[in-house]
Design a protein around this motif. Structure first.
Motif, mmCIF file in Angstrom:
data_model
loop_
_atom_site.group_PDB
_atom_site.id
_atom_site.type_symbol
_atom_site.label_atom_id
_atom_site.label_comp_id
_atom_site.label_asym_id
_atom_site.label_seq_id
_atom_site.Cartn_x
_atom_site.Cartn_y
_atom_site.Cartn_z
ATOM 1 N N PRO A 131 12.085 -10.853 -2.741
ATOM 2 C CA PRO A 131 12.172 -10.177 -1.880
ATOM 3 C C PRO A 131 11.716 -8.869 -2.095
ATOM 4 N N GLY A 132 10.695 -7.612 -1.144
ATOM 5 C CA GLY A 132 10.928 -6.582 -1.969
ATOM 6 C C GLY A 132 11.350 -5.472 -1.522
ATOM 7 N N ASN A 133 13.301 -5.791 -1.186
ATOM 8 C CA ASN A 133 14.124 -4.273 -1.061
ATOM 9 C C ASN A 133 14.563 -4.603 -2.234
ATOM 10 N N PRO A 134 14.698 -3.958 -2.920
ATOM 11 C CA PRO A 134 15.277 -3.134 -4.661
ATOM 12 C C PRO A 134 16.257 -4.342 -5.381
ATOM 13 N N LYS A 185 16.950 -13.592 1.196
ATOM 14 C CA LYS A 185 16.684 -14.389 2.034
ATOM 15 C C LYS A 185 15.209 -14.757 2.030
ATOM 16 N N PRO A 186 14.019 -13.500 1.548
ATOM 17 C CA PRO A 186 12.724 -14.020 2.772
ATOM 18 C C PRO A 186 11.977 -14.557 1.284
ATOM 19 N N MET A 187 12.686 -14.543 0.416
ATOM 20 C CA MET A 187 12.208 -15.487 -0.769
ATOM 21 C C MET A 187 11.519 -16.460 -1.585
ATOM 22 N N ASP A 238 0.956 -1.360 0.618
ATOM 23 C CA ASP A 238 -0.279 0.235 -0.037
ATOM 24 C C ASP A 238 0.837 1.424 0.187
ATOM 25 N N GLU A 239 2.092 1.051 0.167
ATOM 26 C CA GLU A 239 3.197 2.181 0.232
ATOM 27 C C GLU A 239 2.943 3.126 -1.482
ATOM 28 N N LEU A 240 2.955 1.963 -2.444
ATOM 29 C CA LEU A 240 3.388 1.558 -3.527
ATOM 30 C C LEU A 240 2.852 2.462 -4.421
ATOM 31 N N VAL A 241 3.003 3.924 -5.273
ATOM 32 C CA VAL A 241 2.278 4.458 -6.005
ATOM 33 C C VAL A 241 2.615 4.760 -7.332
ATOM 34 N N LEU A 290 6.439 -11.926 -8.424
ATOM 35 C CA LEU A 290 5.557 -11.439 -7.651
ATOM 36 C C LEU A 290 6.698 -10.271 -6.315
ATOM 37 N N SER A 291 7.212 -9.076 -6.423
ATOM 38 C CA SER A 291 7.908 -8.052 -5.449
ATOM 39 C C SER A 291 7.551 -7.856 -4.393
ATOM 40 N N GLY A 292 8.239 -8.969 -3.555
ATOM 41 C CA GLY A 292 7.406 -8.462 -1.949
ATOM 42 C C GLY A 292 6.455 -9.035 -1.691
ATOM 43 N N ALA A 293 6.120 -8.818 -0.197
ATOM 44 C CA ALA A 293 5.146 -9.380 0.800
ATOM 45 C C ALA A 293 5.262 -10.394 0.626
ATOM 46 N N VAL A 294 7.314 -11.086 1.091
ATOM 47 C CA VAL A 294 7.033 -12.784 1.767
ATOM 48 C C VAL A 294 8.120 -12.678 2.775
ATOM 49 N N SER A 295 7.372 -11.527 3.646
ATOM 50 C CA SER A 295 8.306 -11.742 4.755
ATOM 51 C C SER A 295 7.991 -11.620 6.338
ATOM 52 N N LYS A 296 8.220 -11.160 7.925
ATOM 53 C CA LYS A 296 7.629 -11.664 8.800
ATOM 54 C C LYS A 296 6.717 -10.388 8.604
ATOM 55 N N GLY A 297 5.924 -9.217 8.307
ATOM 56 C CA GLY A 297 5.570 -8.415 8.075
ATOM 57 C C GLY A 297 4.262 -8.636 8.485
ATOM 58 N N PHE A 319 1.654 -7.269 6.982
ATOM 59 C CA PHE A 319 0.921 -7.417 5.867
ATOM 60 C C PHE A 319 1.036 -8.218 4.945
ATOM 61 N N ASP A 320 2.512 -9.061 5.081
ATOM 62 C CA ASP A 320 3.145 -9.412 3.928
ATOM 63 C C ASP A 320 2.538 -11.385 3.977
ATOM 64 N N TYR A 321 1.127 -10.226 3.644
ATOM 65 C CA TYR A 321 0.057 -12.003 3.572
ATOM 66 C C TYR A 321 0.688 -13.068 2.175
ATOM 67 N N GLN A 367 4.566 7.587 1.064
ATOM 68 C CA GLN A 367 4.635 6.363 -0.665
ATOM 69 C C GLN A 367 6.323 6.357 -0.970
ATOM 70 N N ILE A 368 6.219 5.070 -2.078
ATOM 71 C CA ILE A 368 6.756 5.982 -3.233
ATOM 72 C C ILE A 368 6.570 4.595 -4.308
ATOM 73 N N ARG A 369 7.327 4.930 -5.427
ATOM 74 C CA ARG A 369 7.244 4.223 -6.828
ATOM 75 C C ARG A 369 6.845 3.085 -6.705
ATOM 76 N N ARG A 370 6.473 2.297 -7.007
ATOM 77 C CA ARG A 370 6.605 1.074 -7.846
ATOM 78 C C ARG A 370 7.478 0.527 -8.368
ATOM 79 N N SER A 371 8.820 1.065 -8.486
ATOM 80 C CA SER A 371 10.438 0.560 -9.271
ATOM 81 C C SER A 371 10.569 -0.694 -10.026
ATOM 82 N N ASN A 372 10.233 -1.411 -8.430
ATOM 83 C CA ASN A 372 10.305 -3.239 -8.457
ATOM 84 C C ASN A 372 9.928 -3.492 -10.016
ATOM 85 N N ALA A 373 8.876 -3.063 -9.706
ATOM 86 C CA ALA A 373 7.559 -4.176 -10.774
ATOM 87 C C ALA A 373 8.239 -3.657 -13.073
ATOM 88 N N TYR A 374 8.702 -1.926 -12.504
ATOM 89 C CA TYR A 374 9.751 -1.960 -14.109
ATOM 90 C C TYR A 374 10.359 -1.998 -14.088
HETATM 91 N N1 LIG Z 1 11.738 -9.082 10.820
HETATM 92 C C1 LIG Z 1 11.485 -9.151 9.927
HETATM 93 N N2 LIG Z 1 11.592 -8.009 9.298
HETATM 94 C C2 LIG Z 1 12.366 -8.636 7.339
HETATM 95 C C3 LIG Z 1 12.906 -8.990 7.915
HETATM 96 C C4 LIG Z 1 13.442 -10.653 8.330
HETATM 97 O O1 LIG Z 1 14.105 -11.521 8.178
HETATM 98 N N3 LIG Z 1 13.156 -10.598 9.070
HETATM 99 N N4 LIG Z 1 13.314 -9.785 6.355
HETATM 100 C C5 LIG Z 1 13.992 -8.889 5.294
HETATM 101 C C6 LIG Z 1 14.671 -8.719 4.676
HETATM 102 S S1 LIG Z 1 15.643 -9.311 4.215
HETATM 103 C C7 LIG Z 1 13.376 -8.119 3.504
HETATM 104 S S2 LIG Z 1 14.435 -8.074 1.366
HETATM 105 C C8 LIG Z 1 12.190 -7.578 3.359
HETATM 106 C C9 LIG Z 1 11.653 -8.018 2.339
HETATM 107 O O2 LIG Z 1 9.867 -7.758 2.775
HETATM 108 P P1 LIG Z 1 9.013 -8.349 1.913
HETATM 109 O O3 LIG Z 1 9.031 -9.340 0.997
HETATM 110 O O4 LIG Z 1 8.076 -8.204 2.381
HETATM 111 O O5 LIG Z 1 8.387 -6.949 1.134
HETATM 112 P P2 LIG Z 1 7.856 -5.574 1.687
HETATM 113 O O6 LIG Z 1 7.635 -5.611 2.746
HETATM 114 O O7 LIG Z 1 6.571 -5.233 0.975
HETATM 115 O O8 LIG Z 1 9.017 -4.469 1.317
HETATM 116 C C10 LIG Z 1 10.169 -4.659 1.710
HETATM 117 C C11 LIG Z 1 11.042 -3.102 1.745
HETATM 118 O O9 LIG Z 1 10.620 -2.913 -0.085
HETATM 119 C C12 LIG Z 1 9.787 -1.908 -0.641
HETATM 120 N N5 LIG Z 1 9.101 -2.201 -1.575
HETATM 121 C C13 LIG Z 1 8.310 -3.144 -1.933
HETATM 122 N N6 LIG Z 1 7.927 -3.597 -3.552
HETATM 123 C C14 LIG Z 1 8.895 -2.490 -4.589
HETATM 124 C C15 LIG Z 1 8.597 -2.037 -5.191
HETATM 125 N N7 LIG Z 1 7.945 -2.117 -6.249
HETATM 126 N N8 LIG Z 1 9.051 -1.073 -5.889
HETATM 127 C C16 LIG Z 1 9.753 0.144 -5.025
HETATM 128 N N9 LIG Z 1 10.293 -0.752 -3.754
HETATM 129 C C17 LIG Z 1 9.437 -1.819 -2.858
HETATM 130 C C18 LIG Z 1 9.093 -1.275 0.241
HETATM 131 O O10 LIG Z 1 8.493 -0.390 0.287
HETATM 132 C C19 LIG Z 1 10.333 -2.039 1.609
HETATM 133 O O11 LIG Z 1 10.914 -0.764 1.497
HETATM 134 O O12 LIG Z 1 12.220 -7.563 4.889
HETATM 135 C C20 LIG Z 1 12.658 -7.510 5.580
HETATM 136 N N10 LIG Z 1 12.469 -7.430 7.129
#
Ligand SMILES: Nc1nc2c(c(=O)[nH]1)N[C@H]1C(S)=C(S)[C@@H](COP(=O)(O)OP(=O)(O)OC[C@H]3O[C@@H](n4cnc5c(N)ncnc54)[C@H](O)[C@@H]3O)O[C@H]1N2
Ligand code: MOO
Ligand SMILES: [Mg+2]
Length: 396
Positions: free
Chosen positions: A294-297, A277-279, A182-185, A243-250, A252-254, A195-202
């Protein structure tokens, strides 16, 4: 959590079997050839003149003759002429058929032409000089290209030369790229402070375009019911979800839970690597495959290159690249994780050297702007010394 050494083979065991299709020649660039290609005629197809000049008989020259009356001109694209008299010559152009009864070509630079006579000014003429002999490159029927190579401009030239206006290639899988969160536009929008732009998709779409694949782009909000509905319809239309993001422990990582509700067979979730790591990786009947990056770029980027690209290339029957590069600086990395480091490459005295690019972490998208490759430092070591070689993925 599994190691990268266990995870990569699991991914490669789940390649897709791709059908073939016929593509117009110029749309085949970057695709994978699905047919063997043979020479339809000799290469070159006739004794080809390689220099503008005169064609003559070398034995006439060897017997002392230096002045050769010119019988006629043999241009490229004209049927083969015949030298009528051994004492004469025929003017010939590069690309022309060598006239019958001649066996050597002398360049214009090596003779003078006056009043219909060519006077040769060099001391030696060898039979066959300046002639590209018929079939000397390839014989008719010889295999020029085997199926399973990526079509390059050089290959297009070869396909064109044997008259293939259409060519059999492997089909490409239908791939959906999905950002989450929900942070992505959209990139055209001005983000609010949170908010940030959804750069990973591009970034992912661009990486797929480099593989000649045109993906479709989607977005999932952080809401399980909507994710379930959107992912369900994407699975009906695509063989591959990236898919990019939402695979970790948050909170909202559904994604893992929603994918399992949809019937995912998970093959792994969490790999002993940094970043990434969360792949997650799994399959659906069909077969269909899901890469949950995982979502980090930099995590998204590294996992794409380390897992998805080898999977795609294996599905297409392309040979795996196996390269190494030598580290130029000491790196200390103690966790028992494979450490994928973006590197700048240079060749020094014939050796490929890799210099790590400084980064603040896997959120630092700009750290890969200068990268030529990714060096993978194994989990079982903690100190990596200059001069040691490690597996390298080239970025293109
Ligand atoms: N308690 C823990 N927290 C986290 C762990 C962990 O092991 N324990 N792992 C960290 C690692 S490593 C990573 S990598 C991230 C992966 O998180 P998710 O896959 O759930 O991704 P999000 O939470 O959705 O986003 C993470 C980060 O990336 C940004 N993001 C997501 N999508 C995009 C996009 N399309 N374009 C640009 N940036 C994007 C998002 O805004 C977040 O900043 O989790 C750590 N946490
Ligand atoms: O995959 Mo994460 O990138 O190590 O932040
Ligand atoms: Mg998260």
């Amino acid at each position: 959590m599994i190691s990268v050494e266990e995870a990569l083979p699991l991914v490669l065991q789940h390649t897709l079997v791709l059908q073939t299709e016929v593509a117009p020649l110029l749309q085949s660039v970057g695709r994978v050839l699905a047919q063997d290609v043979t020479a339809d005629r000799d290469f070159p197809p006739f004794d080809r003149v390689t220099m503008d000049g005169i064609a003559l008989r070398s034995e006439t020259f060897a017997s002392g003759t230096r002045s050769f009356p010119i019988e006629q001109i043999q241009p490229a694209g004209a049927p083969q002429t015949i030298l009528q008299q051994a004492k004469n010559c025929i003017e010939v152009m590069t690309g022309a058929m060598l006239p019958k009864e001649t066996d050597a070509v002398v360049r214009y630079e090596d003779c003078t032409l006056q009043d219909g006579v060519a006077v040769v000014e060099i001391d030696q003429i060898l039979p066959g000089q300046n002639i590209h002999r018929q079939g000397s490159d390839k014989k008719a029927g010889e295999v020029l290209l085997a199926a399973g190579v990526k079509i390059t401009p050089a290959i297009v030239g070869t396909l064109a030369s044997v008259g293939l206006a259409k060519v059999k290639v492997y089909q490409l899988p239908r791939i959906a790229i999905c950002s989450t969160g929900d942070e992505l536009v959209e990139i055209g929008q001005t983000p609010l402070p949170h908010q940030i732009r959804r750069s990973n998709a591009y970034m992912l779409a661009a990486a797929l375009l480099q593989e000649s694949i045109k993906p479709t782009l989607f977005h999932l909000p952080d809401e399980p019911a909507q994710m379930l509905q959107i992912l369900g319809s994407l699975l009906a239309e695509h063989e591959v979800l990236i898919l990019s993001g939402a695979v970790s422990k948050g909170k909202f990582d559904y994604l893992p839970q929603v994918l399992e509700e949809l019937g995912l067979k998970p093959l792994f979730h969490k790999v002993a690597q940094k970043p990434g790591k969360p792949m997650l990786f799994g399959t659906f009947p069909g077969p269909k495959v899901v890469f949950g990056l995982p979502g980090n770029p930099i995590s998204t980027f590294v996992c794409f290159h380390f897992f998805f690209r080898p999977w795609l290339h294996a599905s297409l029957g392309l040979k795996a690249e196996e390269r190494t590069a030598q580290l130029t600086q000491c790196i200390t990395f103690k966790p028992a994780l494979t450490y994928h480091v973006p590197v700048k490459l240079q060749v020094e005295q014939g050796t490929l050297k890799a210099t790590p690019i400084p980064s603040t972490g896997s959120g630092d998208l700009t750290s890969i702007l200068e990268a030529d490759g990714l060096l993978s430092l194994p989990a079982k070591k903690g100190v990596f010394l200059p001069g040691e070689s490690f597996p390298l993925i080239l970025l293109s």
